[in-house]
Design a protein around this motif. Structure first.
Motif, short mmCIF file in Angstrom:
data_model
loop_
_atom_site.label_atom_id
_atom_site.label_comp_id
_atom_site.label_asym_id
_atom_site.label_seq_id
_atom_site.Cartn_x
_atom_site.Cartn_y
_atom_site.Cartn_z
N ASN A 112 0.82 -1.22 0.00
CA ASN A 112 0.00 0.00 0.00
C ASN A 112 0.85 1.27 0.00
OD1 ASN A 112 -2.38 -1.45 -0.02
ND2 ASN A 112 -2.64 -1.40 2.20
N ARG A 113 1.94 1.25 0.74
CA ARG A 113 2.81 2.43 0.77
C ARG A 113 3.56 2.60 -0.55
NH1 ARG A 113 6.33 3.10 6.10
NH2 ARG A 113 6.90 4.96 4.89
N VAL A 114 3.96 1.50 -1.17
CA VAL A 114 4.60 1.60 -2.49
C VAL A 114 3.61 2.15 -3.52
CG1 VAL A 114 5.58 0.25 -4.38
CG2 VAL A 114 6.30 -0.20 -2.04
N VAL A 115 2.36 1.70 -3.44
CA VAL A 115 1.33 2.22 -4.35
C VAL A 115 1.14 3.71 -4.14
CG1 VAL A 115 -1.14 2.18 -4.82
CG2 VAL A 115 0.13 0.04 -4.68
N ASP A 116 1.13 4.16 -2.89
CA ASP A 116 1.00 5.60 -2.62
C ASP A 116 2.16 6.39 -3.21
OD1 ASP A 116 -1.37 5.27 -1.26
OD2 ASP A 116 -0.43 5.09 0.72
N GLU A 117 3.33 5.77 -3.27
CA GLU A 117 4.49 6.45 -3.82
C GLU A 117 4.42 6.58 -5.34
OE1 GLU A 117 7.26 7.91 -2.53
OE2 GLU A 117 6.35 7.76 -0.55
N VAL A 118 3.91 5.53 -6.02
CA VAL A 118 3.99 5.50 -7.48
C VAL A 118 2.73 5.99 -8.18
CG1 VAL A 118 5.60 3.57 -7.36
CG2 VAL A 118 3.17 3.11 -7.70
N LYS A 119 1.60 6.06 -7.48
CA LYS A 119 0.35 6.34 -8.17
C LYS A 119 0.30 7.75 -8.77
CE LYS A 119 -2.25 7.89 -4.08
NZ LYS A 119 -3.41 7.61 -3.22
N ASP A 139 -1.75 4.30 -13.16
CA ASP A 139 -3.14 4.59 -12.77
C ASP A 139 -3.84 3.37 -12.19
OD1 ASP A 139 -3.02 7.23 -13.50
OD2 ASP A 139 -3.62 6.84 -15.56
N PHE A 140 -3.38 2.19 -12.58
CA PHE A 140 -4.01 0.97 -12.09
C PHE A 140 -3.43 0.52 -10.75
CE2 PHE A 140 -5.95 0.13 -16.20
CZ PHE A 140 -7.10 -0.55 -15.82
N ALA A 141 -2.45 1.24 -10.21
CA ALA A 141 -1.81 0.81 -8.97
C ALA A 141 -2.79 0.67 -7.81
CB ALA A 141 -0.69 1.79 -8.61
N PRO A 142 -3.75 1.60 -7.60
CA PRO A 142 -4.71 1.40 -6.51
C PRO A 142 -5.53 0.13 -6.66
CG PRO A 142 -4.73 3.68 -7.23
CD PRO A 142 -3.90 2.93 -8.22
N VAL A 143 -5.79 -0.29 -7.88
CA VAL A 143 -6.53 -1.54 -8.09
C VAL A 143 -5.73 -2.72 -7.56
CG1 VAL A 143 -7.56 -3.05 -9.82
CG2 VAL A 143 -7.69 -0.57 -10.09
N PHE A 144 -4.44 -2.76 -7.87
CA PHE A 144 -3.60 -3.84 -7.38
C PHE A 144 -3.46 -3.80 -5.87
CE2 PHE A 144 -2.00 -3.44 -11.79
CZ PHE A 144 -2.32 -4.71 -12.21
N SER A 145 -3.49 -2.60 -5.31
CA SER A 145 -3.45 -2.49 -3.85
C SER A 145 -4.66 -3.16 -3.22
CB SER A 145 -3.39 -1.01 -3.45
OG SER A 145 -3.44 -0.88 -2.05
#
Length: 374
Positions: free
Chosen positions: A117-124, A131-137
């Motif tokens: 979740n923190r990696v997603v917050d960094e890259v989104k 753009d799809f990173a929150p979906v994978f989270s």
């Protein structure tokens, strides 16, 4: 590893084994926290990337908890301790062994979820590519939750076979009931991994719709059409359709403007005039340089194409409009004919009527008698 430690402490008296195990566990946990993990955290805070800092920071708790509770778990495995306490081995395992393992599993599951979740917050926010990173989270959170529950049930010796069977039946039912939603979800994931398009790209579908991608969602993709109308297209449809991304690999677009000129025209002068007006057009890029191509000998004209580039697909229609206007004015100014198909109609009279003949440049001729219905 566990068996070796059990053998090591088996010959010690119960109280000594207990003190030694708990002391070693707590001491090792404190040493890791104070000497190793904090040093790693200070080091990673000075690196260029945030990912190693996130990784080390989130692993501090599960590592320390695992080492600290390892001694509690080992207490339930040492024979000398089992023989000297009032609780039975099963009770000791229930009150100490299994809870300690459960806490370790929960700590690692929580850390694994937090890392992603923190990696997603960094890259989104680093571009539309993510753009799809929150979906994978969200998917990862679900996977971790299901996995952690399964491990906990296994630790507490609950059979998960009935749950797996029920989950399989429920999955089939949900799959049939929401097959379109599931298809759109996996279609979106496929589009993401294929890197078919991203926000800001101008795409064209085989059905004729064309527009700028303004939103890529879990279920659908939203296009902004040229008339400022939003069109939502399901991801499953996009995944199965032919998609022309006119913004990739470069954002510019090549125009092909057809031009017909009369037979007998000085084609060298004609090509120079059209090329010069294309170079003078502000919407047309100077590199690659505009050029003319003689395509074929047509029925009524010499058929040419003006090839040039604009810096964006959305400018193609405007540039074509301006070029057509300039071509028409320039050819008229230089008395260069623009032929077009025409038809001669001959009206043939009956009886004493004289035929009326129209004379024009002819592509086709049609005879119509005067008494024929029109």
């Amino acid at each position: 590893m566990v068996d070796a430690l059990v053998v090591l402490f088996a010959e010690l008296p119960a109280w000594q084994a207990t003190v030694l195990l708990v002391g070693l566990s707590v001491g090792t946990a404190l040493a890791l926290e104070l000497l190793v993990l904090r040093a790693l955290l200070r080091y990673t805070s000075r690196t260029k990337t945030e990912y190693d800092y996130i990784f080390v920071g989130e692993l501090r708790v599960p590592v320390v908890v695992t080492v600290a509770l390892a001694g509690v778990y080992l207490l339930t495995q040492v024979p000398s301790i089992l023989e000297s306490v009032l609780l039975t081995p099963a009770q000791l395992d229930t009150f100490f062994g299994k809870p300690s393992l459960s806490v370790i599993v929960i700590a690692w599951a929580f850390a694994a979820n937090r890392i992603v979740n923190r990696v997603v917050d960094e890259v989104k926010d680093k571009g539309s590519r993510f753009d799809f990173a929150p979906v994978f989270s969200n998917v990862w959170t679900l996977v971790v939750l299901v996995g952690a529950v399964g491990v906990l049930l296994s630790i507490w010796e609950y059979s998960i076979s009935p749950l797996l069977g029920a989950a399989g039946v429920a999955g089939i039912a949900v799959g049939f009931a929401a097959r379109d939603t599931v298809a759109n979800f996996f279609g979106g994931i496929a589009l993401y991994f294929d890197d078919t398009y991203k926000i800001g790209d101008y795409i064209e579908l085989d059905s004729g719709e064309a527009g700028t991608v303004v939103k890529v969602g879990v279920r659908s993709t939203t296009l902004m059409m040229r008339d400022e109308v939003l069109v939502t297209v399901p991801n499953a449809v996009l995944n199965a359709a032919k998609v022309i991304n006119q913004s990739a690999p470069q954002h510019r677009k090549r125009l092909k403007v057809p031009v017909g000129v009369a037979y007998g025209t000085d084609i060298d002068r004609f090509e120079e005039l059209i090329t010069d007006l294309a170079i003078a057009e502000p919407l047309v890029l100077s590199s690659p340089k505009p050029r003319m191509r003689f395509r074929r000998f047509g029925d009524s004209a010499l058929e040419y194409e003006l090839l040039c580039w604009v810096n964006s697909p959305v400018r193609a229609s405007k540039a074509t409009h301006e070029l057509n206007r300039s071509i028409y004015k320039t050819l008229n100014e230089h008395d260069i004919g623009i032929p077009f198909p025409q038809r001669e109609v001959r009206v043939v009279g009956t009886g004493d009527a004289e035929p009326v003949v129209g004379t024009t440049l002819v592509d086709d001729a049609v005879d119509v008698r005067a008494d024929d219905p029109v």
